[in-house]
Design an enzyme around this catalytic site. Sequence first.
Site, PDB file in Angstrom:
ATOM      1  CB  THR A  87      -3.101   4.735  -5.891  1.00  0.00           C
ATOM      2  OG1 THR A  87      -2.433   3.675  -5.199  1.00  0.00           O
ATOM      3  CG2 THR A  87      -2.666   6.071  -5.326  1.00  0.00           C
ATOM      4  CG  ASN A 166      -2.652  -3.375   2.889  1.00  0.00           C
ATOM      5  OD1 ASN A 166      -3.637  -2.813   3.373  1.00  0.00           O
ATOM      6  ND2 ASN A 166      -1.460  -2.836   2.914  1.00  0.00           N
ATOM      7  CB  SER A 214      -5.686  -2.885  -7.802  1.00  0.00           C
ATOM      8  OG  SER A 214      -4.521  -2.683  -8.542  1.00  0.00           O
ATOM      9  CB  CYS A 341       3.475   1.409   0.265  1.00  0.00           C
ATOM     10  SG  CYS A 341       2.354   0.781  -0.958  1.00  0.00           S
TER      11      CYS A 341
HETATM   12  N1  PLP Z   1      -5.526  -0.558  -1.422  1.00  0.00           N
HETATM   13  C1  PLP Z   1      -4.968  -1.664  -0.909  1.00  0.00           C
HETATM   14  C2  PLP Z   1      -5.625  -2.339   0.249  1.00  0.00           C
HETATM   15  C3  PLP Z   1      -3.800  -2.182  -1.438  1.00  0.00           C
HETATM   16  O1  PLP Z   1      -3.251  -3.278  -0.914  1.00  0.00           O
HETATM   17  C4  PLP Z   1      -3.200  -1.512  -2.527  1.00  0.00           C
HETATM   18  C5  PLP Z   1      -1.912  -1.998  -3.089  1.00  0.00           C
HETATM   19  O2  PLP Z   1      -1.038  -2.438  -2.385  1.00  0.00           O
HETATM   20  C6  PLP Z   1      -3.807  -0.361  -3.028  1.00  0.00           C
HETATM   21  C7  PLP Z   1      -4.972   0.087  -2.450  1.00  0.00           C
HETATM   22  C8  PLP Z   1      -3.218   0.404  -4.173  1.00  0.00           C
HETATM   23  O3  PLP Z   1      -3.374  -0.312  -5.371  1.00  0.00           O
HETATM   24  P1  PLP Z   1      -2.582   0.112  -6.695  1.00  0.00           P
HETATM   25  O4  PLP Z   1      -1.266  -0.567  -6.627  1.00  0.00           O
HETATM   26  O5  PLP Z   1      -3.435  -0.406  -7.819  1.00  0.00           O
HETATM   27  O6  PLP Z   1      -2.505   1.587  -6.690  1.00  0.00           O
END
Ligand code: PLP
Length: 516
Positions: A87, A166, A214, A341
């Site tokens: 993020t 995702n 991540s 989320c």
């Molecule tokens: N981008 C995608 C495609 C994700 O699936 C996620 C987490 O669910 C993120 C960004 C955010 O990652 P982080 O949890 O490290 O902030």
Amino acid sequence: MEIKYFEFMKHLIRFNRQVYLDHNATTPVSDHVRDKMDQALKHHYGNPSSFYGIGRKSAELLEEARQDVANAIHADPSEVVFTACATESNNAVLKSVAAHFYPKKKKIISTPIEHPSVMNTLTYLEAQGLVVEFCPVDDKGRVQLPELEKLVDEDTFLVCCILANNENGVIQDIKAVTKIARKHGALVMTDCVQALGKIPIDVHTWDVDYASFSAHKLYGPKGVGALYVKQGSPFAPFLHGGHQESGLRAGTESIHNIVGFGAACQKVEKLLKHAGQVRALKGQLIQKLKEIKPDCIINSPVVDSECLPNTLSITFPGVENAGLMGILDYRGIAVSAGSACSTGEDAPSHVLKAIGLSDQAARETIRISLGHETSARDIQYMAQVVQDYLKGQIPFVNMLAPAQLNETVLFSEDTYILDVRPPDDRKRFKGLPNAHEINPLYVEHYLKQIPRDKQLVVYCPGGGLSVMISYYLKSKGFKRIINLRGGLDAWRKQRSDLYEKYAGHNVQVLEPDGER
Ligand code: PLP
């Protein structure tokens, strides 16, 4: 007084198999990663910016991890910046590149299926005056490249395109996206969070400018991300402070987490070798689910090269996902609806909407994401539970849409509202009027007090726990149960008028019967 082992808890663990099928939300930390992190925590506490021995040792670990990440994504270590999460990586790129170009150039082109960490940052930038346009995707989420060609122009400074989604696992042709962007001199950012460890990543060959990662999506720890910044591409620090990360990201490095990220990346080749087996298991699951419910709809692309090996988005027409997820959870199986989320909210996922699902279809959709430890037995078990549920061998729990919980229902003589929220939620928010509060851990101690002839409306903060308790009550012979879909959270948003007027009125706290 000795606390008895609660019947409800026994009920919960009756089928005490734990099957984790939500690897796109996060992954368990692998033994290899944990061992390396333990060592770092035990022995390498030095600040990598310190020049004495223990500081230098930490700096060495930091650079080793950077090399491991660079190897896994085919970058040069000097192009890898550690962050606190993806993020942060996504925010850092979007805001810094926007500041670099705006107002000379104003436009960012993105896709409607980005992760919220991109989506909400784009919304923020739009409010600052930037122009954000979204390239259409098809019914599987594939970016329409001819449409992208039309959208990118001389005013565009950035094309931002998620590599692998995702929610349904769709993989974009990022090389083709970059080619189009380059024609107009635009930079390219890609969110590779879901892709690392599942498909090969090669940021140099793809010629992208920025890519985010991540650790917790590939058996590493939570709270550490990485950002690839191509040599020479503009980038300004998001956090100001010390000179860490070559001045690109201030703050003392979280050495144990970074070591964990590096260790996770050491296993990327192994994960990629195993991906075929994961894909085969997903194929078996699809086949079984199609046999059980022939009208189910697969929202993930069916062509292997277009979809992550582990990800399946599936719609079961006529089957609410909250009920199905409740029963799966009750049987120890973790899956999700949309992205983690957006759980707890009643709003259908923006990704499912972008690929053409109606609000109703989105509410009948679950995401199953396998991991490298998923077994054929897990798949068999998952299919069996879905089958039992759909065949009615596990009773359904009725759902009440938040908008339908109006004054007539709330204040009817026939309604009995059961508040099963945990104590901390009760401290934060007043509950439904006329509710009867019970401690959800001791449900069996309230059974005599809950009327059997009335319409029970069971609610919790987000609509998950209440489904499970509803099942328990059903198993105890309560016949008239409805579960508030999306919980208090959804009702507060959708019926803010009623919430303002009645929240907290005439609430009764029930005392449990007998010894606890
Ligand atoms: N981008 C995608 C495609 C994700 O699936 C996620 C987490 O669910 C993120 C960004 C955010 O990652 P982080 O949890 O490290 O902030």
